[in-house]
Design a protein around this motif. Structure first.
Motif, PDB file in Angstrom:
ATOM      1  N   UNK A   8       0.828  -1.207   0.000  1.00 26.62           N
ATOM      2  CA  UNK A   8       0.000   0.000   0.000  1.00 26.62           C
ATOM      3  C   UNK A   8       0.865   1.260   0.000  1.00 26.62           C
ATOM      4  N   UNK A   9       1.916   1.260   0.804  1.00 29.46           N
ATOM      5  CA  UNK A   9       2.802   2.429   0.860  1.00 29.46           C
ATOM      6  C   UNK A   9       3.453   2.697  -0.492  1.00 29.46           C
ATOM      7  N   UNK A  10       3.791   1.631  -1.202  1.00 31.62           N
ATOM      8  CA  UNK A  10       4.450   1.781  -2.496  1.00 31.62           C
ATOM      9  C   UNK A  10       3.498   2.310  -3.562  1.00 31.62           C
ATOM     10  N   UNK A  11       2.266   1.812  -3.579  1.00 32.26           N
ATOM     11  CA  UNK A  11       1.331   2.182  -4.636  1.00 32.26           C
ATOM     12  C   UNK A  11       0.559   3.454  -4.303  1.00 32.26           C
ATOM     13  N   UNK A  12       0.484   3.814  -3.021  1.00 28.96           N
ATOM     14  CA  UNK A  12      -0.312   4.972  -2.603  1.00 28.96           C
ATOM     15  C   UNK A  12       0.453   5.799  -1.567  1.00 28.96           C
ATOM     16  N   UNK A  13       1.596   6.366  -1.946  1.00 32.38           N
ATOM     17  CA  UNK A  13       2.421   7.093  -0.970  1.00 32.38           C
ATOM     18  C   UNK A  13       1.730   8.328  -0.401  1.00 32.38           C
ATOM     19  N   UNK A  14       0.729   8.854  -1.116  1.00 30.79           N
ATOM     20  CA  UNK A  14       0.038  10.058  -0.645  1.00 30.79           C
ATOM     21  C   UNK A  14      -1.255   9.747   0.102  1.00 30.79           C
ATOM     22  N   UNK A  15      -1.487   8.456   0.388  1.00 32.36           N
ATOM     23  CA  UNK A  15      -2.656   8.066   1.195  1.00 32.36           C
ATOM     24  C   UNK A  15      -3.985   8.488   0.587  1.00 32.36           C
ATOM     25  N   UNK A  16      -4.084   8.455  -0.718  1.00 33.68           N
ATOM     26  CA  UNK A  16      -5.336   8.837  -1.374  1.00 33.68           C
ATOM     27  C   UNK A  16      -6.482   7.909  -0.951  1.00 33.68           C
ATOM     28  N   UNK A  17      -6.202   6.600  -0.866  1.00 34.77           N
ATOM     29  CA  UNK A  17      -7.272   5.657  -0.553  1.00 34.77           C
ATOM     30  C   UNK A  17      -7.695   5.711   0.909  1.00 34.77           C
ATOM     31  N   UNK A  18      -6.982   6.459   1.722  1.00 34.78           N
ATOM     32  CA  UNK A  18      -7.435   6.671   3.095  1.00 34.78           C
ATOM     33  C   UNK A  18      -8.601   7.645   3.163  1.00 34.78           C
ATOM     34  N   UNK A  19      -8.939   8.280   2.027  1.00 31.10           N
ATOM     35  CA  UNK A  19     -10.107   9.144   1.985  1.00 31.10           C
ATOM     36  C   UNK A  19     -11.394   8.346   1.844  1.00 31.10           C
ATOM     37  N   UNK A  20     -11.275   7.046   1.613  1.00 35.11           N
ATOM     38  CA  UNK A  20     -12.453   6.207   1.484  1.00 35.11           C
ATOM     39  C   UNK A  20     -12.515   5.202   2.620  1.00 35.11           C
ATOM     40  N   UNK A  21     -13.655   4.516   2.751  1.00 40.29           N
ATOM     41  CA  UNK A  21     -13.845   3.592   3.859  1.00 40.29           C
ATOM     42  C   UNK A  21     -13.355   2.192   3.560  1.00 40.29           C
TER      43      UNK A  21
END
Length: 491
Positions: free
Chosen positions: A474-487
């Motif tokens: 997850x850290x590699x594919x989403x370093x900006x935490x975009x998917x943390x905006x969803x549930x």
């Protein structure tokens, strides 16, 4: 507001610098408008409260899982999903991704921000030469079974009507066919993934082994999946359906189930038993299934010999079997699930499940409970043998036998009863787990099924030793935490 602040502070400085229009909570309409004017396809639409499409996009099987979003977005292309993700990340707007809307955990596929509904991804493409089908994430499994029957094939999917593709294929997928072919995720061979940075990629075991591992069990932690390609299998008519018994026959039914579990190893045969308490009355219903037009002599004869008050058993298509099951009668209830794994059902464990159903059913009738169910779901020890490469769930399959399960379902109507229902369910689950341990079944390493785990379940309890790898992916594919905006279950 505290959740939004937490998400914002977790983002990288680079993302902050790129955004000149960070939205404050409650000003999500501007994000909706930006998505509407930025998408590349005229078929991609944004809808607002009051329109039928908005209502459909926000509606969930469980009323407790729905929220009122600022708008809904139905993308028609993967590229437009990517455009929306980039805007959502820039504006720091919460969003949700809905496939079929069958999640029972509040906030997992609903949001006060932008509700993304994948209904436009509704194509089914069958490749007979490869024995595969590519399926859009906006479909429900009923539609897939029906469409593929013209080719005399099927896929491993949900056992209940009305369930979407996304949660099942990305979260596990226990099926009537799993003793033969494994879980739904075991049969996935490729994903079209819109990554958090908006890039569209085809993910296979050879193109990206880490993401392929993570997507099979890891839900939407790595982006938004728009289509999945799965294995198909020859499918004739099947025999099966529902048979229901009054409380007076419950002990006799349990005896027959125990004998079935101990003596039947035919991978085509399956029994799913549900102990229900509704309108002040306990009863038990069994789903009997055999993957052929007729079942071999003796396998189900004892079930049929018990006095029963309802029966819908016949030779029928697989899709007809699914559609005759009564799951959709609970649409709109407030809902929670829980999940208790075990090695094997024994007479004493079956008696315990019956007692739990009757005890808590009677206790909760003073509240708004409409229905509680304790499901007995026996699988063969070889259940986890049917996979080619490891997956995020269950990560412990290499070292252990397949598990059977008790599935607990509570459905009620009054929001004021939410805390009580969750408290009682937790008490019951704790008791059942201890009973199983005291009966000599070591379930120390058994993982909970993420699709039926209640809110607040620890990630370690669902993903075990795979969690560290999943967090790294997850850290590699989403370093900006975009998917943390969803549930959802967030790594």
């Amino acid at each position: 507001m505290s959740r939004l602040i937490t998400l914002i502070t977790g983002l990288s400085f680079a993302l902050f610098s790129a955004s000149t229009e960070v939205r404050r909570a409650g000003n999500y309409a501007a994000t909706c408008q930006e998505i509407a004017t930025s998408v590349s396809s005229s078929a991609s639409k944004v809808y607002y409260n009051g329109s039928p499409q908005y209502t459909k996009d926000n509606d969930h099987w469980a009323s407790s899982s729905s929220q009122t979003s600022a708008c809904s977005f139905e993308p028609a292309t993967a590229q437009d999903v990517g455009i929306a993700l980039q805007i959502l990340a820039k504006d720091q707007t919460p969003f949700a991704v809905k496939s079929g809307g069958h999640s029972a955990v509040p906030g997992f596929s609903s949001t006060p921000g932008v509700q993304i509904a994948l209904f436009s991804f509704s194509e089914i493409v069958y490749d007979a030469s490869a024995d595969m089908a590519t399926i859009g994430m906006g479909l429900i499994w009923d539609d897939v079974y029906t469409e593929l029957e013209q080719y005399d094939v099927t896929v491993v999917g949900a056992t209940s009507p009305g369930v979407g593709i996304g949660g099942v294929i990305l979260g596990g997928g226990y099926s009537y066919l799993s003793n033969q072919y494994g879980l739904s995720l075991d049969n996935a061979v490729a994903f079209e993934l819109v990554m958090p940075n908006g890039t569209v990629a085809s993910i296979t075991s050879s193109s990206d082994s880490d993401l392929f591992f993570g997507l099979r069990g890891g839900f939407n932690n790595f982006g938004i999946v728009t289509t999945v390609t799965v294995k198909t299998y020859p499918q004739s008519q099947v025999w099966g359906g529902r048979i229901s018994y009054a409380e007076a026959q419950w002990d006799e039914v349990n005896t027959v189930i125990a004998n079935f579990v101990a003596n039947v190893s035919d991978t085509k045969a399956f029994v799913h038993s549900t102990g229900d308490y509704a309108a002040g009355e306990p009863f038990v219903s069994n789903i009997l299934f055999y993957d052929a037009p007729e079942y071999p002599d003796g396998i189900f004869d004892d079930f049929l010999a018990i006095e029963h008050f309802d029966e819908d058993l016949s030779t029928r298509s697989y899709s007809d079997l699914i559609l005759t099951l009564p799951t959709n009668v609970t649409t709109g209830f407030r809902v929670m699930f829980s999940w208790v794994p075990l090695e094997q059902f024994t007479p004493s464990i079956l008696e315990m499940v019956k007692n739990q159903t009757e005890f808590y059913g009677a206790e909760l009738m003073q509240y708004s409970t409409t229905l509680i169910s304790y499901d007995v779901i026996p699988y063969l020890p070889s259940l986890y043998d049917h996979y080619d490469t490891p997956s995020a769930f269950p990560s412990s399959r290499d070292s252990g036998q397949g598990h059977s399960f008790i599935e607990l379902y509570y459905g009620w109507t009054n929001p004021d009863d939410d805390a009580k229902m969750h408290q009682v369910a937790a008490e019951s689950v704790a008791y059942m787990k201890q009973f199983i341990v005291d009966a000599g079944q070591d379930m120390t390493n058994a993982l909970l099924y993420p699709n039926c785990a209640p809110s607040g379940t620890a990630l370690e309890d669902m993903y075990g030793d795979a969690l560290e790898r999943l967090q790294s992916i997850r850290s590699a594919v989403d370093p900006d935490n975009v998917m943390s905006l969803t549930g959802g279950w967030r790594f």
